[in-house]
Design an enzyme around this catalytic site. Structure first.
Site, mmCIF file in Angstrom:
data_model
loop_
_atom_site.group_PDB
_atom_site.id
_atom_site.type_symbol
_atom_site.label_atom_id
_atom_site.label_comp_id
_atom_site.label_asym_id
_atom_site.label_seq_id
_atom_site.Cartn_x
_atom_site.Cartn_y
_atom_site.Cartn_z
ATOM 1 N N HIS A 73 12.887 46.933 37.054
ATOM 2 C CA HIS A 73 12.505 45.573 36.732
ATOM 3 C C HIS A 73 11.762 45.531 35.396
ATOM 4 O O HIS A 73 11.259 46.544 34.916
ATOM 5 C CB HIS A 73 11.658 44.988 37.847
ATOM 6 N N GLU A 122 8.867 44.323 34.573
ATOM 7 C CA GLU A 122 7.467 44.741 34.670
ATOM 8 C C GLU A 122 7.368 46.263 34.719
ATOM 9 O O GLU A 122 6.488 46.854 34.089
ATOM 10 C CB GLU A 122 6.809 44.153 35.933
#
Length: 152
Positions: free
Chosen positions: A81, A83
């Site tokens: 992801h 992040e």
């Protein structure tokens, strides 16, 4: 003299996160993240497969093929992801993100929420919702400030 129309820092960093998302190789959703401290960019990330791997538009999306709903079974995805990639980028370059703010185009999943808690991120600013109830509970229990800003 004409007055300049400067964006707020929230607008500025979220616009950068949206541009970062354009590098995403995910066939389901493009997400971008920018980690900021004292109004300076520390790291960026977008969702996609590990370095050197074939992209999902070449291999297909297992979650899509299995009909996995949004917000569930993250472990079936080949990619990382946004992040996660931003946290990893900071680690690779030896940059502390303790006390930083992350601007992310979408609300974090539960896996990313746990990583952001342990990375000691102080604030999450996002635009679009993501259906992960566990993530909401994790962040509610944490000391992280979470803010949704309007889509730009």
């Amino acid at each position: 003299m004409k007055k300049l129309q400067r964006p707020s820092f929230d607008e500025y960093f979220m616009e950068i996160a949206k541009i970062v998302a354009k590098r995403s190789t995910c066939t389901r959703r493009q997400v971008g993240a920018v980690i900021v401290k004292d109004n300076h960019i520390l790291a960026t990330g977008y969702n996609g497969v590990p370095k050197g791997f074939k992209h999902c538009d070449e291999t297909g999306c297992l979650r899509e093929e299995l009909g996995v709903p949004e917000g569930e079974r993250h472990e079936l995805c080949r990619g990382l992801h946004a992040e996660q990639n931003a946290i990893i980028q900071a680690a690779v370059f030896g940059i502390s993100i303790r006390g930083a703010t992350i601007y992310v185009t979408h609300f974090p999943c539960s896996v990313c929420a746990k990583m952001l808690v342990n990375a000691e991120i102080k604030e999450i600013v996002y635009m679009e919702d993501y259906p992960d109830e566990l993530s909401k509970e994790i962040l509610k229990e944490s000391n992280i400030k979470v803010r949704k800003i309007p889509e730009q």
